[in-house]
Every structure is written in structure tokens, then in C-alpha cells.
Write an enzyme that holds these catalytic residues in place. Sequence first.
Site, PDB file in Angstrom:
ATOM      1  N   GLU A  40       0.920  33.012  31.215  1.00 47.57           N
ATOM      2  CA  GLU A  40       1.098  33.160  32.661  1.00 47.57           C
ATOM      3  C   GLU A  40       2.283  34.040  33.032  1.00 47.57           C
ATOM      4  OE1 GLU A  40      -0.838  29.005  34.243  1.00 47.57           O
ATOM      5  OE2 GLU A  40       1.216  28.932  33.506  1.00 47.57           O
ATOM      6  N   GLY A 106      -7.920  25.301  38.153  1.00 42.89           N
ATOM      7  CA  GLY A 106      -9.350  25.067  38.099  1.00 42.89           C
ATOM      8  C   GLY A 106      -9.934  24.946  39.496  1.00 42.89           C
ATOM      9  N   MET A 206      -1.584  21.468  37.018  1.00 41.40           N
ATOM     10  CA  MET A 206      -0.723  20.421  36.455  1.00 41.40           C
ATOM     11  C   MET A 206       0.754  20.618  36.793  1.00 41.40           C
ATOM     12  SD  MET A 206      -2.594  19.907  32.721  1.00 41.40           S
ATOM     13  CE  MET A 206      -1.593  18.486  32.265  1.00 41.40           C
ATOM     14  N   GLU A 207       1.094  21.566  37.699  1.00 47.38           N
ATOM     15  CA  GLU A 207       2.509  21.834  37.981  1.00 47.38           C
ATOM     16  C   GLU A 207       2.875  22.079  39.431  1.00 47.38           C
ATOM     17  OE1 GLU A 207       1.243  22.785  34.026  1.00 47.38           O
ATOM     18  OE2 GLU A 207       0.833  24.073  35.759  1.00 47.38           O
ATOM     19  N   ASP A 230     -11.418  28.402  35.766  1.00 44.18           N
ATOM     20  CA  ASP A 230     -12.639  27.676  35.420  1.00 44.18           C
ATOM     21  C   ASP A 230     -13.294  27.119  36.672  1.00 44.18           C
ATOM     22  OD1 ASP A 230     -11.354  24.576  35.196  1.00 44.18           O
ATOM     23  OD2 ASP A 230     -10.012  26.193  34.599  1.00 44.18           O
TER      24      ASP A 230
END
Length: 263
Positions: A40, A106, A206-207, A230
Site C-alpha cells: 500500500e 473490500g 481493518m484500519e 475484492d
Amino acid sequence: MKKKLFNTVLVVIFVCCIFGFYFYNRHKETIVIIGAMDEEISEIRNNLHHSRTDQKLDYAVTTGTLGNNKIILAKSGVGKVASSATTQFLIDKYKPAYIINIGIAGSLSTDIKPSDIVIGKNMVQHDFDVTAFGNPKGYIDNGIEPNKPTVFHSDKNLIKNFNKKVNYDKDTNVILGTIATGDVFVNKETQKQKIRNEFGADAIDMESAAIAQTAQKNNVPLIVIRTISDSENNSTSEYEKNKKTSSKKSALIIQSILNNNYR
């Protein structure tokens, strides 16, 4: 006499250089850029000017410039604790004008496809659960709207000005929406639909909500820009396939903005 004059000229040149360096750097804004994984941030790290990477405690921090901006670039690691701790460390040490969180996410919607861009207007923590006390899922005990999930925000001015500056690819779908964050990689369609229904979220990661919460507590403006890796009914293999290209896309967008001397 000539020697004295020569020494005087040297002193004047030296002083001018010091002042020139001071005023040059004074007009550079310090911007922190955070990504969770090497994929990233590698694109930006490879294209920073005058860059150097130093180990600061547990963090590898790369400093450099893009346009007229001083860049502090760091990998946080995956998850809420790692990203929040990294954000606090960077705020304390570098006092940034603002923070950019980049990376991948996602999709939670059939309308949002891989390579689309989601700008996180709102971020919530889908796994924070004190429903045993009568609060809704996602509510964090901060005394604000106890009947709703706690929402953290990207800065309105950053969103507005970034969108003015960037030229998105004509095939890129850009969504200003809600990102749900949790310490779990969600790859089942039923789980994704449940999170979408509970939080009205467009994407999942997740962050970002943890970074946004930390930035808000420190009164530092933030913008979250994520590329979809995704789809709503994804498999883990789809995520792995798209991870690098999706990561690069959000990084290239940020490079374009900052190289054009944003602000």
C-alpha cells in the site's frame, strides 16, 4: 582589507543560505501518509524526492518530499491496535498538518467493484460490541449519540479539495461513503451483507476507523482513500489477485495530488 571583505561576503552568503533554507521549509506542509502493508505504500516510497528511511522505535519511517509537501510515510501493520498506535506515534513526533490513510478495502455492495475508489466520508467499527448494555453495535462510549454507532469522519475540506485536484480515470467509479472497520478479514458474503445492513457501509477494512478515531482525538484532519480489492461476494483469492494493483491505484492518486502542490 581584501581578506576582511572576502570573509564578510562568506558570512553574508552563509546567512542567506540559512534563511533561504528556513523559508523554503517553512512553506512546506508536513503530511503523514499511512498504509497497513508494504504493497500500500511502496509506490509512494519509491517516488519520494530526497527520501530516507529511519527506524524510529518499532517503526520504519520514510521522509521525503512530493511537490511542496514534506511527506512522512509509514507502514502501520494490519489491524486497529497497530494502526492506532502508529498514528499516535506519528502525530506526537511529526505534528502533521493532516493525515492521509491509503490502501485497499473490500466491497459491501454489488454496485462497487474492484478498482473503484471509496473515499471514507464516515468510518465505523463494526466489531465494537457493548450491546449487553443496551447500546447498538459499533457504539463507543464517548457520550455522543448513544443510540447510534459511533462515526468518525474524513475532513470535509480535504475531501472537497482533493476531489477538485485529482483527475480520476473515466472508468473509475468514485464513491463518497462509509467504511466499516474491524479486526477480522471478512470474506463471506453473508457476513458482508450483515455489516452493510447494520451500518449502511459501502466498504470494509481493518484500519481506517481506528486511524480516524486517533486523529480525531488529537484534532488532526484526516482523509481516507481506499481502492476496492475484492467484490461483495469475494473469495480470498480475488483479494490476493488484486491486492497489488489496487494498492498502487490509491497511491498514484495521492502522488498526483501532492505532486501538483496541493494547497
